[in-house]
Design an enzyme around this catalytic site. Structure first.
Site, short mmCIF file in Angstrom:
data_model
loop_
_atom_site.label_atom_id
_atom_site.label_comp_id
_atom_site.label_asym_id
_atom_site.label_seq_id
_atom_site.Cartn_x
_atom_site.Cartn_y
_atom_site.Cartn_z
N TYR A 1 0.82 -1.16 -0.06
CA TYR A 1 0.05 -0.10 0.09
C TYR A 1 1.01 1.22 0.03
O TYR A 1 1.51 1.49 1.05
CB TYR A 1 -1.02 0.00 1.23
CG TYR A 1 -1.68 -1.32 1.13
CD1 TYR A 1 -2.10 -2.03 0.21
CD2 TYR A 1 -2.38 -1.55 2.32
CE1 TYR A 1 -3.09 -2.99 0.41
CE2 TYR A 1 -3.46 -2.66 2.48
CZ TYR A 1 -3.43 -3.46 1.35
OH TYR A 1 -4.37 -4.60 1.52
N LYS B 1 -11.92 0.58 5.02
CA LYS B 1 -10.94 1.70 4.95
C LYS B 1 -11.76 2.95 4.78
O LYS B 1 -12.89 2.92 3.91
CB LYS B 1 -10.05 1.40 3.68
CG LYS B 1 -9.27 2.69 3.55
CD LYS B 1 -9.50 3.52 2.65
CE LYS B 1 -8.70 4.80 2.19
NZ LYS B 1 -9.16 5.72 1.44
N GLY C 1 -17.61 -3.14 -0.63
CA GLY C 1 -17.52 -3.19 -2.05
C GLY C 1 -16.90 -2.08 -2.36
O GLY C 1 -17.12 -1.67 -3.38
#
Ligand SMILES: NC(=O)c1ccc[n+]([C@@H]2O[C@H](COP(=O)([O-])OP(=O)(O)OC[C@H]3O[C@@H](n4cnc5c(N)ncnc54)[C@H](OP(=O)(O)O)[C@@H]3O)[C@@H](O)[C@H]2O)c1
Length: 302
Positions: free
Chosen positions: A78, A260, A220
């Protein structure tokens, strides 16, 4: 007068009391070593990619920790280490109160490579140990080599537990067959209402091997949240659609969800999932809108 962001922070901090003191710590998942971790954690993909976003990302993670969402998921991938640096800043001075998860790139996952990759991650995170270290996905390095590397890290106290990510049923079987492979503590996989293929078999397979399921992209990636069914249930419970999507995952005692959120109001909205207990009627509505799998399908990945 307080700046808008500070006001929001103050509200986020005050929220647990206003809502009956329910905090994420009230909902935990027991790992194979008996340790309880927060069932609702904090994801970090896309963090650490831009300097200008950093302070907001650090504030969002700190707000999540203040709300009791004490599990943070990150990876060397990341922001090519940038997310780990953001996490390092966010946990400064409070490392002991955090369950820290990071992931190794498959191309770094040789017996020696995994040790060096972990050491680089620890440096960026400003800590001497990871609570859980995962193989991010399968690559060409034999699993037995990766497990050897994980065992070295365990022996050196640099990692407290190890696990895998994006492992399908056949991968779990292969892992279970190699020396030491049965010790894997978690499998982090794509799992949300719109991607529930793991309900067919993998989730049961993880339970059998006592590997906790960590649901990634549980919202999602935000796409789920426009669903009218989620909006309807959100109105019923006085929360946002994200809280319903997360409550659906968290109804299972061994599933950890790691949404997140860089936006403080999103962090607070997600924490409200802990206020929601979906009933049989709600679950039936969700099943009609997001049907459970009827046959085995390959594990979806992002
Ligand atoms: N192991 C793997 O291969 C793998 C793959 C993917 C992800 N992951 C992990 O899982 C974590 C979560 O997955 P993800 O980041 O892909 O997707 P996600 O958590 O499903 O969705 C994140 C997106 O949803 C938005 N959001 C968050 N809370 C919201 C709310 N309450 N209302 C509206 N929008 C909201 C976020 O916006 P803001 O940021 O603007 O708040 C962001 O755009 C990652 O960050 C990472 O740690 C692991």
């Amino acid at each position: 007068m307080l700046h808008a962001m500070e006001r929001l922070c103050a509200r986020v901090k005050a929220w647990p009391k206003e809502h009956g003191g329910i905090m994420a710590t009230d909902r935990t998942v027991e790992l194979r070593n008996g340790e309880e971790v927060s069932a609702l954690g904090l994801g970090t993909w896309r963090m650490g990619e831009s300097r200008s976003a950093r302070s907001g990302e650090i504030a969002a993670l700190r707000a999540g920790l203040d709300l009791g969402l004490t599990l943070i998921d990150t990876a060397e991938m990341y922001g090519e280490g940038g997310a780990e640096e953001v996490v390092g800043e966010a946990i400064k001075g409070r490392r002991d109160g955090v369950f820290l998860v990071s992931k190794v790139y498959p191309h770094n996952a040789s017996a020696k490579g995994v040790v060096s990759a972990c050491e680089r991650s620890l440096k960026r995170l400003g800590t001497d140990r990871l609570d859980l270290y995962l193989l991010h996905w399968r690559g060409s390095i034999p699993l037995a080599d990766t497990v050897k590397g994980f065992e070295r890290l365990l022996a050196d106290g640099k990692v407290r537990m190890w696990g895998v990510s994006n492992f399908d049923v056949n991968d779990m079987t292969e892992l279970g067959g190699i020396p030491g492979g049965q010790a894997s503590a978690a499998n982090q996989v794509l799992y949300h209402l719109g991607a529930r293929g793991i309900d067919f078999e993998l989730i049961a397979r993880c339970r059998e091997s006592r590997a906790a399921v960590m649901a990634y992209s549980p919202l999602g990636q935000g796409q789920l949240l426009k669903s009218t069914c989620l909006v309807q249930l959100a109105n019923k419970y006085g929360v946002e659609p994200a809280a319903i999507a997360l409550a659906w995952l968290l109804r299972q005692p061994d599933v950890i969800a790691i949404p997140k959120a860089s936006n403080l109001s999103h962090v607070a909205a997600n924490a409200r999932a802990l206020d929601v207990t979906l009933n049989a009627e709600d679950l039936a509505l969700l099943d009609r809108t997001f049907p459970p799998p009827r046959r085995a399908t390959p594990l979806e990945m992002i």
